[in-house]
Design a protein around this motif. Structure first.
Motif, short mmCIF file in Angstrom:
data_model
loop_
_atom_site.label_atom_id
_atom_site.label_comp_id
_atom_site.label_asym_id
_atom_site.label_seq_id
_atom_site.Cartn_x
_atom_site.Cartn_y
_atom_site.Cartn_z
N GLY A 21 14.79 0.24 5.54
CA GLY A 21 15.42 -0.68 4.46
C GLY A 21 14.11 -1.24 3.53
O GLY A 21 14.27 -2.23 2.70
N VAL A 22 13.07 -0.65 3.34
CA VAL A 22 11.99 -0.87 2.59
C VAL A 22 12.39 -0.84 1.12
O VAL A 22 12.12 -1.74 0.38
CB VAL A 22 10.64 0.17 2.57
CG1 VAL A 22 9.77 -0.17 1.62
CG2 VAL A 22 10.24 -0.41 4.00
N ALA A 23 12.88 0.17 0.56
CA ALA A 23 13.47 0.18 -0.77
C ALA A 23 14.35 -1.07 -0.89
O ALA A 23 14.24 -1.48 -2.13
CB ALA A 23 14.17 1.50 -0.86
N GLY A 24 15.26 -1.35 -0.24
CA GLY A 24 16.06 -2.54 -0.55
C GLY A 24 15.19 -3.84 -0.35
O GLY A 24 15.64 -4.63 -1.42
N GLN A 25 14.46 -3.99 0.35
CA GLN A 25 13.49 -5.22 0.39
C GLN A 25 12.64 -5.26 -1.13
O GLN A 25 12.57 -6.26 -1.49
CB GLN A 25 12.57 -5.31 1.23
CG GLN A 25 13.12 -5.53 2.85
CD GLN A 25 12.29 -5.62 3.92
OE1 GLN A 25 11.40 -6.19 3.86
NE2 GLN A 25 12.57 -4.61 4.91
N THR A 49 0.78 -1.26 -0.01
CA THR A 49 0.29 0.20 -0.15
C THR A 49 0.92 1.28 -0.05
O THR A 49 2.08 1.13 0.25
CB THR A 49 -0.97 -0.06 1.11
OG1 THR A 49 -0.27 -0.35 2.61
CG2 THR A 49 -2.33 -1.11 1.16
N GLU A 50 0.24 2.38 -0.44
CA GLU A 50 0.93 3.34 -0.70
C GLU A 50 1.83 3.97 0.56
O GLU A 50 2.95 4.59 0.64
CB GLU A 50 0.16 4.65 -0.92
CG GLU A 50 -0.68 4.65 -2.33
CD GLU A 50 -1.57 5.57 -2.67
OE1 GLU A 50 -1.38 6.55 -3.26
OE2 GLU A 50 -2.94 5.23 -2.26
N GLY A 51 1.17 3.68 1.81
CA GLY A 51 1.98 4.31 3.16
C GLY A 51 3.06 3.67 3.19
O GLY A 51 4.15 4.32 3.69
N LEU A 52 3.43 2.41 2.75
CA LEU A 52 4.65 1.69 2.80
C LEU A 52 5.85 2.53 2.02
O LEU A 52 6.94 2.84 2.59
CB LEU A 52 4.69 0.54 2.15
CG LEU A 52 5.95 -0.54 2.11
CD1 LEU A 52 6.42 -0.77 3.48
CD2 LEU A 52 6.16 -1.49 1.26
N LEU A 53 5.52 3.25 0.72
CA LEU A 53 6.43 3.93 0.14
C LEU A 53 6.71 5.23 0.73
O LEU A 53 7.86 5.89 0.57
CB LEU A 53 6.00 4.17 -1.13
CG LEU A 53 5.32 3.03 -2.09
CD1 LEU A 53 4.63 3.23 -3.81
CD2 LEU A 53 6.45 1.90 -2.08
#
Ligand code: C2E
Ligand code: CA
Ligand code: CA
Ligand code: CA
Length: 279
Positions: A162-166, A152-156
């Motif tokens: 490290g979300v971008a890496g995952q 979902t958008e909230g994650l971005l």
């Protein structure tokens, strides 16, 4: 005296107290739900609008509580997120989806793909990162694109942890990334490019109000045009009427998902439905 105090308290805030109590009870019961076989996964078809072909499905979790019957994921997923159980439960859903997509690639179509919802909490909790489902997928010789991860958008927005890496690691493995509930969050358009999203899922709230002249129609058309310009596919969620299907198809929307086609179903019912409904 103690009892009197308790009663007085409950008289003043009965609803709040009951809701909190129910949450606690459900949190407690959820601990054993997986081991006791109370969780199961349903599959809802994602239909290619121009051809009617069905080569995708979304996995949706269900909890059959022994005393309360069906508990909605809208109720128990947030509980699982706050108690930390979402990691284990989410991982289990992915494993189910991998086993299912292996069968459906053999039985239904060699390109079949299953989407799985992944909570932002799963991304934030390190340790659930090196995933068994991914190893299992590789062991079975399945390519990454047999699975799509719905975020979902909230994650971005909250792209620390490290979300971008995952997300990058998933993409490198070939796993597709879908942006769920698009339009109701706060995502700036630049995120779509930055995170290399494959699919936009237009939130059902926009689909509900569709008519030839509605503002929702204009919004859907704009989202579809933008997504296509950026190389993304579009799924419309919550398609319930033939009129909505026709408007979305005419607008060039790639896929539709909703009760018009089918409700989420157990795997066997999905197979039967597909045999009768689609090519
Ligand atoms: P979602 O990911 O947006 O899933 C779509 C929801 O819309 C599903 O509700 C589906 O049953 C429902 N739906 C599908 N077609 C229609 C339609 O035509 N009309 C209407 N009114 N509704 C439709 P469901 O299965 O109750 O799931 C609710 C939410 O729970 C999901 O929303 C998702 O955020 C979450 N969820 C479900 N399974 C999982 C899971 O395995 N992991 C995680 N993290 N979340 C899950
Ligand atoms: Ca979803
Ligand atoms: Ca959604
Ligand atoms: Ca892309």
């Amino acid at each position: 005296a103690k009892d009197a105090g308790r009663n007085r308290y409950s008289r003043y805030t009965p609803a709040l107290q009951e809701a909190a109590l129910l949450r606690l009870r459900l949190a407690n019961d959820l601990r054993g739900a997986l081991a006791n076989g109370q969780l199961h996964v349903l599959y809802q078809p994602i239909v290619h609008l121009a051809t009617g072909q069905v080569r995708k499905a979304e996995a949706l979790l269900r909890w059959t509580h022994p005393a309360r019957g069906n508990v909605s994921p809208a109720t128990f997923i947030p509980i699982a997120e706050s108690t930390g159980q979402i990691g284990e439960i989410g991982e289990w859903v992915f494993l189910q989806a991998v086993e299912q997509v292996r069968r459906w690639r053999e039985q239904l179509h060699p390109d079949f793909q299953i989407s799985v919802n992944k909570s932002p909490v799963q991304f934030r909790e390190a340790g659930h990162d090196r995933t068994a489902w991914h190893d299992r997928m590789k062991a079975l010789g399945l390519p990454g694109d047999c699975i799509a991860v719905e975020i979902t958008e909230g994650l971005l927005l909250d792209a620390g942890h490290g979300v971008a890496g995952q997300l990058d690691a998933l993409r490198r493995a070939g796993v597709a990334i879908s942006l769920d509930d698009f339009g109701i969050g706060y995502s700036s358009l630049s995120y779509l490019q930055k995170f290399d999203i494959d699919v936009l899922k237009i939130d059902q709230s926009f689909v509900r109000g569709l008519s030839a002249t509605s503002k929702d129609m204009a919004l859907c058309k704009a989202i579809i045009a933008m997504a296509h310009a950026l190389g993304m596919k579009v799924v419309a969620e919550g398609v319930e009427t033939e009129a909505q299907r026709q408007l979305l198809t005419a607008a060039g929307c790639d896929y539709g998902q909703g009760y018009l086609f089918a409700r989420p179903m157990p795997a066997e019912a999905f197979e039967t439905w597909r045999l009768n409904a689609a090519g």
